[in-house]
Write a protein that holds these residues in place. Structure first.
Motif, mmCIF file in Angstrom:
data_model
loop_
_atom_site.group_PDB
_atom_site.id
_atom_site.type_symbol
_atom_site.label_atom_id
_atom_site.label_comp_id
_atom_site.label_asym_id
_atom_site.label_seq_id
_atom_site.Cartn_x
_atom_site.Cartn_y
_atom_site.Cartn_z
ATOM 1 N N LYS A 164 -1.046 10.843 -1.748
ATOM 2 C CA LYS A 164 -0.218 12.041 -1.585
ATOM 3 C C LYS A 164 -0.686 12.791 -0.351
ATOM 4 C CE LYS A 164 -0.795 15.532 -4.551
ATOM 5 N NZ LYS A 164 -0.644 16.441 -5.697
ATOM 6 N N GLU A 213 -4.659 13.261 -0.652
ATOM 7 C CA GLU A 213 -5.275 13.048 -1.963
ATOM 8 C C GLU A 213 -4.901 11.647 -2.422
ATOM 9 O OE1 GLU A 213 -3.815 16.101 -4.589
ATOM 10 O OE2 GLU A 213 -4.939 17.673 -3.575
ATOM 11 N N THR A 214 -5.898 10.891 -2.866
ATOM 12 C CA THR A 214 -5.611 9.569 -3.406
ATOM 13 C C THR A 214 -6.160 9.450 -4.811
ATOM 14 O OG1 THR A 214 -7.638 8.554 -2.553
ATOM 15 C CG2 THR A 214 -5.692 8.484 -1.124
ATOM 16 N N ILE A 223 -0.005 16.466 1.690
ATOM 17 C CA ILE A 223 0.565 17.810 1.602
ATOM 18 C C ILE A 223 0.416 18.447 2.976
ATOM 19 C CG2 ILE A 223 0.420 20.078 0.509
ATOM 20 C CD1 ILE A 223 -0.924 18.622 -1.895
ATOM 21 N N LYS A 261 -2.047 5.595 -6.026
ATOM 22 C CA LYS A 261 -1.253 6.736 -5.552
ATOM 23 C C LYS A 261 -1.868 7.313 -4.286
ATOM 24 C CE LYS A 261 0.192 8.278 -10.133
ATOM 25 N NZ LYS A 261 0.255 9.417 -11.036
ATOM 26 N N LYS A 304 -10.272 12.994 -1.260
ATOM 27 C CA LYS A 304 -9.557 14.092 -0.617
ATOM 28 C C LYS A 304 -10.069 14.206 0.813
ATOM 29 C CE LYS A 304 -8.357 17.123 -4.429
ATOM 30 N NZ LYS A 304 -8.292 18.507 -4.875
#
Length: 110
Positions: free
Chosen positions: A74, A67-68, A76, A72, A2
């Motif tokens: 992501k 965030e990983t 935000i 994946k 993060k």
């Protein structure tokens, strides 16, 4: 992993966004092509916040959270600007020629 990036609503902050994406891309092993696409998409989102969310107020916060997880990634993006509801946006007049039409407004439409 993060990570957070805090910006203010100023176009001069875009270099910080690019540096952040470059650093993250390097850390997690993203290809240059993927990194470039992330820069393009996130820059577009951040520029929209800078341009419209605060309606001329300066020095306002924009936060990008990364965030990983394995396989994946992501992002935000959050701000405290004026809300925008794309469903309430009027449809653009596409009957006008390209020269007559104002710049922008087709991203949501399409």
């Amino acid at each position: 992993m993060k990570k957070e990036l805090h910006l203010v609503n100023d176009m001069e902050q875009l270099h910080c966004l690019h540096d952040f994406i470059d650093q993250v891309s390097s850390e997690i092993g993203l290809s240059p092509h993927t990194s470039m696409n992330l820069k393009l998409a996130l820059e577009e989102a951040v520029v929209n916040v800078i341009s419209y969310a605060y309606q001329g107020e300066i020095g306002k916060d924009i936060c990008l959270l990364l965030e990983t997880q394995p396989g994946k990634i992501k992002f935000i993006l959050t701000d405290t600007g004026h809300p925008f509801n794309p469903v309430e946006k009027p449809e653009p007049d596409i009957s006008l020629s390209g020269e007559q039409r104002p710049i922008g407004g087709l991203g949501i439409f399409w």
